[in-house]
Each structure stands twice: as C-alpha cells, then as structure tokens.
Design a protein around this motif. Structure first.
Motif, PDB file in Angstrom:
ATOM      1  N   SER A  91     -23.817 -12.392  -7.430  1.00 43.00           N
ATOM      2  CA  SER A  91     -24.012 -13.372  -6.350  1.00 43.00           C
ATOM      3  C   SER A  91     -24.790 -12.741  -5.205  1.00 43.00           C
ATOM      4  O   SER A  91     -25.542 -13.416  -4.502  1.00 43.00           O
ATOM      5  N   ARG A  92     -24.599 -11.451  -4.983  1.00 39.01           N
ATOM      6  CA  ARG A  92     -25.268 -10.783  -3.858  1.00 39.01           C
ATOM      7  C   ARG A  92     -26.764 -10.579  -4.105  1.00 39.01           C
ATOM      8  O   ARG A  92     -27.488 -10.237  -3.174  1.00 39.01           O
ATOM      9  N   ASN A  93     -27.255 -10.785  -5.354  1.00 35.27           N
ATOM     10  CA  ASN A  93     -28.712 -10.691  -5.583  1.00 35.27           C
ATOM     11  C   ASN A  93     -29.455 -11.702  -4.705  1.00 35.27           C
ATOM     12  O   ASN A  93     -30.633 -11.504  -4.391  1.00 35.27           O
ATOM     13  N   SER A 109     -15.520   4.053  -1.213  1.00 30.86           N
ATOM     14  CA  SER A 109     -16.574   3.463  -0.385  1.00 30.86           C
ATOM     15  C   SER A 109     -16.097   2.226   0.360  1.00 30.86           C
ATOM     16  O   SER A 109     -16.651   1.863   1.396  1.00 30.86           O
ATOM     17  N   ARG A 110     -15.114   1.542  -0.236  1.00 34.11           N
ATOM     18  CA  ARG A 110     -14.621   0.298   0.363  1.00 34.11           C
ATOM     19  C   ARG A 110     -13.100   0.405   0.492  1.00 34.11           C
ATOM     20  O   ARG A 110     -12.349  -0.202  -0.287  1.00 34.11           O
ATOM     21  N   PRO A 111     -12.628   1.149   1.506  1.00 30.98           N
ATOM     22  CA  PRO A 111     -11.180   1.391   1.606  1.00 30.98           C
ATOM     23  C   PRO A 111     -10.402   0.074   1.666  1.00 30.98           C
ATOM     24  O   PRO A 111     -10.750  -0.830   2.416  1.00 30.98           O
ATOM     25  N   GLY A 112      -9.380  -0.029   0.851  1.00 32.40           N
ATOM     26  CA  GLY A 112      -8.534  -1.228   0.832  1.00 32.40           C
ATOM     27  C   GLY A 112      -9.086  -2.351  -0.037  1.00 32.40           C
ATOM     28  O   GLY A 112      -8.391  -3.334  -0.305  1.00 32.40           O
ATOM     29  N   HIS A 113     -10.324  -2.193  -0.513  1.00 31.15           N
ATOM     30  CA  HIS A 113     -10.947  -3.273  -1.302  1.00 31.15           C
ATOM     31  C   HIS A 113     -10.122  -3.619  -2.542  1.00 31.15           C
ATOM     32  O   HIS A 113      -9.786  -4.784  -2.783  1.00 31.15           O
ATOM     33  N   LEU A 114      -9.788  -2.590  -3.313  1.00 28.07           N
ATOM     34  CA  LEU A 114      -9.091  -2.889  -4.575  1.00 28.07           C
ATOM     35  C   LEU A 114      -7.660  -3.371  -4.337  1.00 28.07           C
ATOM     36  O   LEU A 114      -7.127  -4.158  -5.121  1.00 28.07           O
ATOM     37  N   LYS A 167     -19.117  -5.959 -15.272  1.00 31.80           N
ATOM     38  CA  LYS A 167     -19.943  -5.499 -14.148  1.00 31.80           C
ATOM     39  C   LYS A 167     -19.078  -4.820 -13.084  1.00 31.80           C
ATOM     40  O   LYS A 167     -19.480  -3.845 -12.467  1.00 31.80           O
ATOM     41  N   ASP A 168     -17.870  -5.358 -12.873  1.00 30.71           N
ATOM     42  CA  ASP A 168     -16.939  -4.769 -11.902  1.00 30.71           C
ATOM     43  C   ASP A 168     -15.944  -3.887 -12.669  1.00 30.71           C
ATOM     44  O   ASP A 168     -14.756  -4.216 -12.797  1.00 30.71           O
ATOM     45  N   ALA A 169     -16.461  -2.779 -13.208  1.00 32.64           N
ATOM     46  CA  ALA A 169     -15.700  -1.975 -14.169  1.00 32.64           C
ATOM     47  C   ALA A 169     -14.401  -1.429 -13.567  1.00 32.64           C
ATOM     48  O   ALA A 169     -13.355  -1.423 -14.221  1.00 32.64           O
ATOM     49  N   GLN A 170     -14.483  -0.991 -12.317  1.00 30.20           N
ATOM     50  CA  GLN A 170     -13.280  -0.385 -11.721  1.00 30.20           C
ATOM     51  C   GLN A 170     -12.225  -1.463 -11.424  1.00 30.20           C
ATOM     52  O   GLN A 170     -11.020  -1.212 -11.519  1.00 30.20           O
ATOM     53  N   GLN A 171     -12.706  -2.655 -11.103  1.00 28.50           N
ATOM     54  CA  GLN A 171     -11.789  -3.780 -10.902  1.00 28.50           C
ATOM     55  C   GLN A 171     -11.017  -4.051 -12.204  1.00 28.50           C
ATOM     56  O   GLN A 171      -9.804  -4.319 -12.179  1.00 28.50           O
ATOM     57  N   VAL A 172     -11.729  -3.987 -13.331  1.00 26.67           N
ATOM     58  CA  VAL A 172     -11.078  -4.204 -14.629  1.00 26.67           C
ATOM     59  C   VAL A 172      -9.985  -3.155 -14.844  1.00 26.67           C
ATOM     60  O   VAL A 172      -8.860  -3.485 -15.252  1.00 26.67           O
ATOM     61  N   LEU A 225      -9.173 -10.685   2.136  1.00 21.60           N
ATOM     62  CA  LEU A 225      -8.419  -9.431   2.054  1.00 21.60           C
ATOM     63  C   LEU A 225      -9.201  -8.287   1.403  1.00 21.60           C
ATOM     64  O   LEU A 225      -8.885  -7.124   1.617  1.00 21.60           O
ATOM     65  N   GLN A 226     -10.233  -8.610   0.596  1.00 21.98           N
ATOM     66  CA  GLN A 226     -10.943  -7.541  -0.106  1.00 21.98           C
ATOM     67  C   GLN A 226     -12.246  -7.145   0.569  1.00 21.98           C
ATOM     68  O   GLN A 226     -13.005  -6.348   0.023  1.00 21.98           O
ATOM     69  N   PHE A 227     -12.503  -7.711   1.757  1.00 20.98           N
ATOM     70  CA  PHE A 227     -13.705  -7.360   2.518  1.00 20.98           C
ATOM     71  C   PHE A 227     -13.331  -6.412   3.651  1.00 20.98           C
ATOM     72  O   PHE A 227     -12.344  -6.656   4.367  1.00 20.98           O
ATOM     73  N   THR A 266     -13.224 -16.273  -9.649  1.00 26.98           N
ATOM     74  CA  THR A 266     -14.539 -15.987  -9.069  1.00 26.98           C
ATOM     75  C   THR A 266     -14.485 -16.171  -7.554  1.00 26.98           C
ATOM     76  O   THR A 266     -13.550 -16.757  -7.019  1.00 26.98           O
ATOM     77  N   MET A 267     -15.565 -15.694  -6.928  1.00 28.47           N
ATOM     78  CA  MET A 267     -15.727 -15.958  -5.496  1.00 28.47           C
ATOM     79  C   MET A 267     -16.827 -17.003  -5.292  1.00 28.47           C
ATOM     80  O   MET A 267     -17.388 -17.128  -4.204  1.00 28.47           O
ATOM     81  N   GLY A 268     -17.161 -17.762  -6.348  1.00 27.02           N
ATOM     82  CA  GLY A 268     -18.171 -18.805  -6.229  1.00 27.02           C
ATOM     83  C   GLY A 268     -19.575 -18.230  -6.218  1.00 27.02           C
ATOM     84  O   GLY A 268     -19.802 -17.101  -6.668  1.00 27.02           O
TER      85      GLY A 268
HETATM   86  N1  BAL Z   1     -17.134  -8.776  -7.668  1.00 30.21           N
HETATM   87  C1  BAL Z   1     -16.470  -7.970  -6.674  1.00 30.21           C
HETATM   88  C2  BAL Z   1     -16.106  -8.733  -5.470  1.00 30.21           C
HETATM   89  C3  BAL Z   1     -16.456  -8.003  -4.191  1.00 30.21           C
HETATM   90  O1  BAL Z   1     -17.438  -7.269  -4.169  1.00 30.21           O
HETATM   91  O2  BAL Z   1     -15.747  -8.182  -3.211  1.00 30.21           O
END
Ligand code: BAL
Ligand SMILES: Nc1ncnc2c1ncn2[C@@H]1O[C@H](COP(=O)(O)OP(=O)(O)OP(=O)(O)O)[C@@H](O)[C@H]1O
Ligand SMILES: CC(C)(CO)[C@@H](O)C(=O)[O-]
Length: 326
Positions: free
Chosen positions: A208-210, A142-147, A171-176, A77-79, A46-48
């Motif tokens: 968490s972003r809610n 949308s988020r180059p380099g994120h994955l 929830k993070d389907a593409q991450q899965v 690294l994922q931001f 998790t990211m807390g």
């Molecule tokens: N749950 C995905 C983490 C992120 O948005 O960086």
C-alpha cells in the motif's frame, strides 16, 4: 453504495449477526459431501488501500474455507509517533469495489471495517500482547512497539471474527513469525496460513505504501528486489551468509540515492529467524530501506549451499530450541 459490494459491517453487533448468519449457512454437512473445504471460516486482516497482494490472500482464504471475513482497519497501536498513521491511504469505497471482483468474496462473506472506537472502546488498551524477543530485532528494533501493536490487534480481531484459519502475507515475514509464535505460546485455536509475496511485473513487492513513491523513487525502489536477486545469485553460486548479505547491500548502495537510507540487510534461518550461520541451509534474506520518505520492506527465501544443517544446538530469536539431534 452499489448492491454488488460485499456485505460491510462496521460495528460489533453487525459483525456478530454476520458471523451467526455465516455459521447458519455452514452447518456441518454429511461426510459424503466431498466438496467441503478444510476450514469453516478464514480471516484476512488488512489495513485497506487494497492491491493485488491482498486480493491474492482473499483468493487463498476462499480456497481454504467455506466463508471468509476480510478486516480493514488502520491500527493506531502499531504506528510509532513519527510514522505515517495520519497519511496512511484510506479509501473504503475503492476497497469494497476491488473485493467485489470476480473470484473474490461471495454473498455470505463479510468485510469488517471498524472505526478505532469500535476496536478500542476504552481508548488505548492497558493490557497488550508483547512480541517478546521477536519484537526486539529487525522490524522491532527499527519500529519499537510495532509488533506488540500488531499482535494486540491480531489477537483482538481473531477473537472478534472467530476464524479457523487466518491468512497472512510473506511480505511481512517477521509479522508472520510473531503471529505464529503468539498462536503457539498463547494457545490461540487458529491455524496460520501464509501466502507468498505478490510482485509488480518488474519485481517490486506490492505494498500500500508504494502509492507514496514518486516516479523516480519507484525506480530506485526496484533496488530492493534487485538486491534480493543478487543475494540469491550469491547463494546459488555457493557463497556463505556474509557474502550473500554483502551482495545484496552492494546493489542497494548502487541503486539507492543520497535521499534514501538502508535500514537493514539481514540473513536469518528461515525456520527459526535466528541469524544465519554455518548451520543454516534454508534462509530468508530480509531488507528494509527508506526510499525518499517511504519505508519499504521485502524478503526472499534462499538456500545456502554452505549450510551444515543439524550441527549444534542453540536458541532462536523466537525462544525455541534449535539445531542438533532431538
Ligand atoms: N504490513 C505491515 C503493517 C505496517 O507496516 O504497519
Ligand atoms: N505484496 C504482497 N504479497 C502478499 N501479501 C501481502 C503483500 N502486501 C501485503 N500483504 C499482506 O496483506 C496483509 C495486510 O497487509 P497491509 O494491509 O499492511 O498491506 P501492505 O501492502 O503490507 O501495507 P504497507 O504498505 O502498509 O506495508 C498482511 O498479511 C500482508 O503481509
Ligand atoms: C496484520 C495487520 C492487519 C494488523 O493490523 C497489519 O499489520 C498488516 O496489514 O499487515
């Protein structure tokens, strides 16, 4: 810190000692011991800023394995350079309090909350994992380099925590999809388990972003789950892929305001992540939208009754051959 908190380790030596203690506590038991769980160690990354979604993952991990490691690490690294790394919510005390709730972590379980220099002692890593074509579409576009950033830290955390099974949220389907692809392509000896999306009572996917949302924005954010419901209704009513996407988009257009923006509405084959077409039956409707300044994602599985499953062959977004007879 209160003594009811689960064991917290913050560096590599502490983690190695905690894993050794877990291993000693989970030595193979006689075959006759029927109480054993399927796996020895599960990890939940998790990211807390934990919420009920994370806690459901921990409960699931606990049901799968004898011992659990929860990692809490906001991975730079994922931001992207204009994203919310600096303001991402961080509250380790609160996270530990939540993890000490009933039915969650047991005395032998561990929370690994490293600092950035523990995870990346030499600074940004020169060698990284690339998500390949999975990382080029939707979230990746949308988020180059994120994955790539996600996979790099997930692989590192797998090496560091040595799990038999790793639990991720749908929830993070593409991450899965990306993590599964990495595990398969790089022969990582870890089973990937997925837990369904946990929602607020009114349908908003927990995230968490809610916490960034104002009351007005939170109301508009309900448009995401409403759009997924509209897409599902269209599919249930026998509509095809284009109509399902249009139904979802119409709800977003209606519920979001001029301060918001739809990023994408996409329907993909649930098995391959390739764009849904006439051959698709089991599909995933994926949404991303900015509500005010907060980017949210959500998704829902649905069944297309127009699907002609099995016709033709193709290559999916993950590089696997799809469709047709084997
Ligand atoms: N749950 C995905 C983490 C992120 O948005 O960086
Ligand atoms: N509502 C949820 N239901 C199920 N799993 C979830 C949910 N929210 C997050 N997860 C999962 O928890 C794990 C850690 O996610 P993360 O810490 O990024 O939380 P998040 O709420 O997704 O945060 P963010 O708001 O940054 O997207 C991931 O596997 C993620 O898919
Ligand atoms: C898997 C993960 C913990 C990697 O930083 C993150 O992407 C997340 O929280 O989903």
């Amino acid at each position: 810190m209160s003594t009811t908190h689960p064991a917290l380790v913050r560096d590599r030596d502490g983690l190695a000692a905690a894993l050794a203690a877990q291993d000693a506590a989970t030595l193979p038991r006689p075959e006759s011991d029927t109480g054993r769980r399927r796996y020895r160690r599960a990890v939940v990354m998790t990211m807390g800023a934990l919420h009920e979604g994370h806690l459901a993952l921990v409960e699931h991990a606990r049901s799968l394995a004898e011992v659990v490691v929860v990692t809490i690490f906001v991975n730079p690294l994922q931001f992207g350079p204009t994203e919310d790394l600096a303001r991402y919510p961080r509250d380790l005390e609160r996270d530990l309090r939540l993890l000490s709730g009933p039915g969650l972590l047991r005395p032998q379980d561990v929370v690994f909350a490293p600092t950035v220099d523990v995870v990346y002692p030499d600074g940004d890593p020169t060698v990284r994992v690339t998500a390949g074509r999975v990382g080029d579409v939707l979230e990746g576009a949308s988020r180059p380099g994120h994955l790539d950033g996600v996979l790099t830290v997930v692989l590192k955390l797998m090496h560091l925590t040595q799990p038999d099974v790793a639990v991720f949220g749908q929830k993070d389907a593409q991450q899965v999809v990306a993590v599964r692809r990495m595990v398969e392509d790089l022969d990582v000896p870890v089973v990937v388990a997925v837990h369904p999306t946990v929602r607020e009572p009114d349908g908003l996917a927990r995230s968490s972003r809610n916490a960034y949302l104002t009351a007005d924005e939170r109301e508009r954010a309900l448009g995401l789950s409403a759009a997924l419901s509209a897409g599902r209704r269209a599919a249930d009513g026998g509509q095809g892929a284009d109509e399902v996407v249009a139904a979802a988009r119409a709800v977003l257009d209606e519920r979001l305001s001029d301060d918001d923006a739809v990023d994408y509405v996409a329907l993909v084959d649930a098995g391959t992540f390739a764009p849904a077409d006439a051959r698709t039956d089991e599909a995933l409707l994926l949404l991303a939208a900015r509500v005010g300044s907060t980017r949210l994602i959500d998704n829902a599985p649905l069944t297309l009754r127009t699907g002609l499953a099995g016709a033709g062959r193709g290559s999916d977004a993950t590089g696997r051959t799809t469709g047709g007879a084997a």
